[in-house]
Design a protein around this motif. Structure first.
Motif, PDB file in Angstrom:
ATOM      1  N   ARG A 278     -26.851  -5.283  48.777  1.00 19.15           N
ATOM      2  CA  ARG A 278     -25.884  -5.797  47.797  1.00 19.15           C
ATOM      3  C   ARG A 278     -26.382  -7.083  47.153  1.00 19.15           C
ATOM      4  O   ARG A 278     -26.188  -7.308  45.957  1.00 19.15           O
ATOM      5  CB  ARG A 278     -24.540  -6.018  48.488  1.00 19.15           C
ATOM      6  N   ALA A 279     -27.016  -7.936  47.933  1.00 18.08           N
ATOM      7  CA  ALA A 279     -27.541  -9.181  47.373  1.00 18.08           C
ATOM      8  C   ALA A 279     -28.674  -8.901  46.391  1.00 18.08           C
ATOM      9  O   ALA A 279     -28.769  -9.540  45.330  1.00 18.08           O
ATOM     10  CB  ALA A 279     -28.020 -10.096  48.494  1.00 18.08           C
ATOM     11  N   ALA A 280     -29.544  -7.948  46.721  1.00 23.81           N
ATOM     12  CA  ALA A 280     -30.635  -7.598  45.810  1.00 23.81           C
ATOM     13  C   ALA A 280     -30.093  -7.042  44.500  1.00 23.81           C
ATOM     14  O   ALA A 280     -30.555  -7.417  43.409  1.00 23.81           O
ATOM     15  CB  ALA A 280     -31.572  -6.593  46.476  1.00 23.81           C
ATOM     16  N   VAL A 281     -29.110  -6.151  44.595  1.00 22.78           N
ATOM     17  CA  VAL A 281     -28.498  -5.580  43.390  1.00 22.78           C
ATOM     18  C   VAL A 281     -27.849  -6.684  42.553  1.00 22.78           C
ATOM     19  O   VAL A 281     -27.968  -6.708  41.323  1.00 22.78           O
ATOM     20  CB  VAL A 281     -27.458  -4.508  43.788  1.00 22.78           C
ATOM     21  N   ALA A 282     -27.162  -7.623  43.206  1.00 24.66           N
ATOM     22  CA  ALA A 282     -26.514  -8.726  42.485  1.00 24.66           C
ATOM     23  C   ALA A 282     -27.537  -9.602  41.769  1.00 24.66           C
ATOM     24  O   ALA A 282     -27.295 -10.078  40.649  1.00 24.66           O
ATOM     25  CB  ALA A 282     -25.687  -9.565  43.449  1.00 24.66           C
ATOM     26  N   SER A 283     -28.696  -9.821  42.387  1.00 23.27           N
ATOM     27  CA  SER A 283     -29.716 -10.666  41.747  1.00 23.27           C
ATOM     28  C   SER A 283     -30.246 -10.011  40.479  1.00 23.27           C
ATOM     29  O   SER A 283     -30.476 -10.695  39.472  1.00 23.27           O
ATOM     30  CB  SER A 283     -30.854 -10.946  42.735  1.00 23.27           C
ATOM     31  N   PHE A 284     -30.441  -8.701  40.492  1.00 18.39           N
ATOM     32  CA  PHE A 284     -30.868  -7.998  39.282  1.00 18.39           C
ATOM     33  C   PHE A 284     -29.791  -8.072  38.204  1.00 18.39           C
ATOM     34  O   PHE A 284     -30.096  -8.250  37.017  1.00 18.39           O
ATOM     35  CB  PHE A 284     -31.179  -6.533  39.614  1.00 18.39           C
ATOM     36  N   PHE A 285     -28.537  -7.924  38.607  1.00 16.57           N
ATOM     37  CA  PHE A 285     -27.428  -7.996  37.657  1.00 16.57           C
ATOM     38  C   PHE A 285     -27.405  -9.355  36.959  1.00 16.57           C
ATOM     39  O   PHE A 285     -27.251  -9.438  35.730  1.00 16.57           O
ATOM     40  CB  PHE A 285     -26.111  -7.743  38.374  1.00 16.57           C
ATOM     41  N   CYS A 286     -27.556 -10.434  37.721  1.00 16.32           N
ATOM     42  CA  CYS A 286     -27.537 -11.785  37.148  1.00 16.32           C
ATOM     43  C   CYS A 286     -28.659 -11.971  36.136  1.00 16.32           C
ATOM     44  O   CYS A 286     -28.461 -12.546  35.054  1.00 16.32           O
ATOM     45  CB  CYS A 286     -27.660 -12.828  38.253  1.00 16.32           C
ATOM     46  N   SER A 287     -29.843 -11.478  36.460  1.00  9.04           N
ATOM     47  CA  SER A 287     -30.974 -11.598  35.548  1.00  9.04           C
ATOM     48  C   SER A 287     -30.703 -10.874  34.235  1.00  9.04           C
ATOM     49  O   SER A 287     -30.912 -11.427  33.143  1.00  9.04           O
ATOM     50  CB  SER A 287     -32.237 -11.038  36.210  1.00  9.04           C
ATOM     51  N   GLY A 288     -30.233  -9.640  34.312  1.00 13.16           N
ATOM     52  CA  GLY A 288     -29.929  -8.879  33.110  1.00 13.16           C
ATOM     53  C   GLY A 288     -28.822  -9.509  32.285  1.00 13.16           C
ATOM     54  O   GLY A 288     -28.890  -9.542  31.047  1.00 13.16           O
ATOM     55  N   LEU A 289     -27.791 -10.025  32.950  1.00 13.90           N
ATOM     56  CA  LEU A 289     -26.662 -10.648  32.257  1.00 13.90           C
ATOM     57  C   LEU A 289     -27.104 -11.878  31.461  1.00 13.90           C
ATOM     58  O   LEU A 289     -26.758 -12.037  30.284  1.00 13.90           O
ATOM     59  CB  LEU A 289     -25.586 -11.032  33.276  1.00 13.90           C
ATOM     60  N   LEU A 290     -27.869 -12.764  32.089  1.00 19.08           N
ATOM     61  CA  LEU A 290     -28.268 -14.001  31.430  1.00 19.08           C
ATOM     62  C   LEU A 290     -29.228 -13.739  30.273  1.00 19.08           C
ATOM     63  O   LEU A 290     -29.103 -14.333  29.187  1.00 19.08           O
ATOM     64  CB  LEU A 290     -28.905 -14.951  32.447  1.00 19.08           C
ATOM     65  N   LEU A 291     -30.203 -12.843  30.482  1.00 20.95           N
ATOM     66  CA  LEU A 291     -31.162 -12.572  29.410  1.00 20.95           C
ATOM     67  C   LEU A 291     -30.488 -11.894  28.223  1.00 20.95           C
ATOM     68  O   LEU A 291     -30.736 -12.244  27.067  1.00 20.95           O
ATOM     69  CB  LEU A 291     -32.299 -11.698  29.949  1.00 20.95           C
ATOM     70  N   SER A 292     -29.600 -10.946  28.503  1.00 18.14           N
ATOM     71  CA  SER A 292     -28.915 -10.246  27.421  1.00 18.14           C
ATOM     72  C   SER A 292     -27.951 -11.163  26.672  1.00 18.14           C
ATOM     73  O   SER A 292     -27.761 -11.018  25.461  1.00 18.14           O
ATOM     74  CB  SER A 292     -28.159  -9.040  27.988  1.00 18.14           C
TER      75      SER A 292
END
Length: 451
Positions: free
Chosen positions: A41-55
């Motif tokens: 869950r933490a790994a998935v959340a880290s990818f989500f944060c990266s995509g959210l900020l860049l987009s």
């Protein structure tokens, strides 16, 4: 997402027989189920944060240009600073993660990305904008490598593929960021309020979740057998890394080309309205995400080479339909099929780079391999759109878009090499190993139900 944190550890799978069911030449360690779920869950959340900020940044680029008043030519040059920062930080990400661990790099990198995002909104000229974009790009490069290293670490600790689900989470984050950007524009929010809100909420919400990231000293991490030789030559630029990086470049050339030129193809070659043209891009992005959500389940049940070949073939067929069909609906449907076929290829290549790094799966070697492969992949993402533009000038957009198909064909033809890269000494086709495991009544890794 298709991940089973309670998968059976099963019998030891020797490296010379790995290859079936997505095995990578190591035994699934006895990590408690609660820790497996927390890591995932933490790994998935880290990818989500990266995509959210860049987009979020990309969605407001027109507003930033308007706010700064920078001329178009100079503004385009300033935008490259972010890309340069990303590529530069990827070169130091490997040694930095080797020293601090991917967990620390991600937990510091996400707030740095958020700070850079907010700084962009306060820039008043080209110099200030370039400085803040440099910070944002540097943080993005560190986070990009860190989250992929973390994904591979979770795969090794749990004995289950999860990197496709992680990349799907990045796509979902990017979609949310785009929607929030559109909503902020519609509501009349300035970039300052928008970026501050997104950055602050992402940092605060991610803090407790990212504490669950796997640390370098996680249980059983040091006891895993080595999956391949460690190459210290040329700073880690081994032949294996160069080959996988080149294949990753092919994937992202194809992705970048269709993302930037697919809608234009619908407009110019199929006579689509502006709204209909955006449907092709939407269909591509949707199936790209859905394919990644399903990718880990498929990787767990079928040989890596088989999965790569089938998905590459699917992508080529979908693109062929788009380029030869006369109707808008068929072209959009072809783009959707292309997105599905392309979906798992880059995550599988990244996973192969991490697992094939050797040295017992330590982050020191995994991070260097993934950093180099990610660098070449990002170069492909940058090269794809201008290559299509140059080819369009020569032969027209229809023939130019054959290039993504050629790139994906190269990945499909290298499927066996990608599978061997997981464990250099592995021999694919170990169905007998699974049969013997079932005969003993013990399910092999990949057979437990997903949650």
């Amino acid at each position: 997402m298709a991940f089973s944190p309670t998968a059976s550890t099963g019998p030891t799978v020797p490296a010379d027989t790995a290859g079936s069911a997505g095995c990578t030449g190591f035994t699934a360690p006895s990590v408690p189920p609660a820790d497996r779920r927390r890591y995932f869950r933490a790994a998935v959340a880290s990818f989500f944060c990266s995509g959210l900020l860049l987009s979020s940044w990309m969605a407001r680029i027109p507003a930033v240009k308007e706010n700064t008043g920078i001329p178009a030519g100079l503004f385009g040059t300033v935008l490259t600073v972010c890309v340069v920062g990303t590529l530069l930080s990827m070169q130091v990400a490997g040694p930095l993660i080797a020293r601090l661990g991917s967990r620390t790099v991600i937990r510091w990198g996400v707030p740095l990305m958020a700070a850079g995002l907010w700084g962009v909104s306060s820039a008043k000229g080209a110099v200030q904008l370039g400085a803040t974009l440099l910070l944002f790009g540097l943080a993005d490069g560190l986070v990009t490598v860190g989250i992929n290293v973390q994904g591979v670490t979770v795969e090794k600790l749990t004995g289950r593929p999860c990197l496709n689900s992680c990349h799907a989470s990045w796509s979902v984050g990017a979609l949310v960021g785009a929607l929030l950007g559109g909503g902020a524009t519609w509501a009349g929010w300035g970039t300052g309020a928008h970026f501050l809100a997104v950055g602050a909420l992402t940092t605060l919400a991610s803090y407790p979740v990212l504490r669950g990231l796997a640390a370098p000293g996680a249980p059983a991490a040091a006891s895993m057998p080595a999956s391949g030789p460690v190459s210290a030559r040329r700073g880690g630029w081994s032949g294996r890394v160069l080959a996988l990086g080149g294949l990753g470049l092919c994937c992202l050339v194809a992705q970048g080309a269709l993302q930037d030129w697919g809608a234009l193809f619908l407009r110019e070659e199929r006579g689509a309205s502006p709204f209909a043209a955006t449907l092709g891009y939407l269909a591509f992005c949707t199936t790209l995400t859905l394919g990644r959500m399903a990718g880990d389940r498929l990787r767990a049940r079928f040989r890596p080479a088989t999965v790569v070949r089938l998905f590459a073939l699917t992508a080529v067929l979908g693109l062929a339909v788009s380029l030869t069909a006369s109707s808008q609906a068929s072209t959009i449907g072809g783009f959707a099929v292309f997105g599905w076929g392309l979906s798992i290829l880059d995550p599988v290549i990244n996973s192969a780079a991490g697992h094939g790094a050797g040295d017992g799966g330590r982050e020191e070697t995994t991070s260097t391999a993934i950093a180099h492969v990610a660098t070449l992949g990002h170069v492909g993402l940058l090269l794809g759109p201008p290559l299509i533009g140059w080819l369009t000038e020569l032969v027209g957009i229809g023939w130019a878009l054959v290039l993504p198909g050629v790139a994906v064909c190269a990945v499909g033809l290298a499927a066996a090499y990608i599978a061997r890269a997981f464990a250099p000494s592995a021999v694919e086709g170990s169905a007998s190993l699974e049969d013997s495991a079932r005969a003993d009544g013990t399910p092999p890794v990949g057979d437990s139900p997903s949650v």
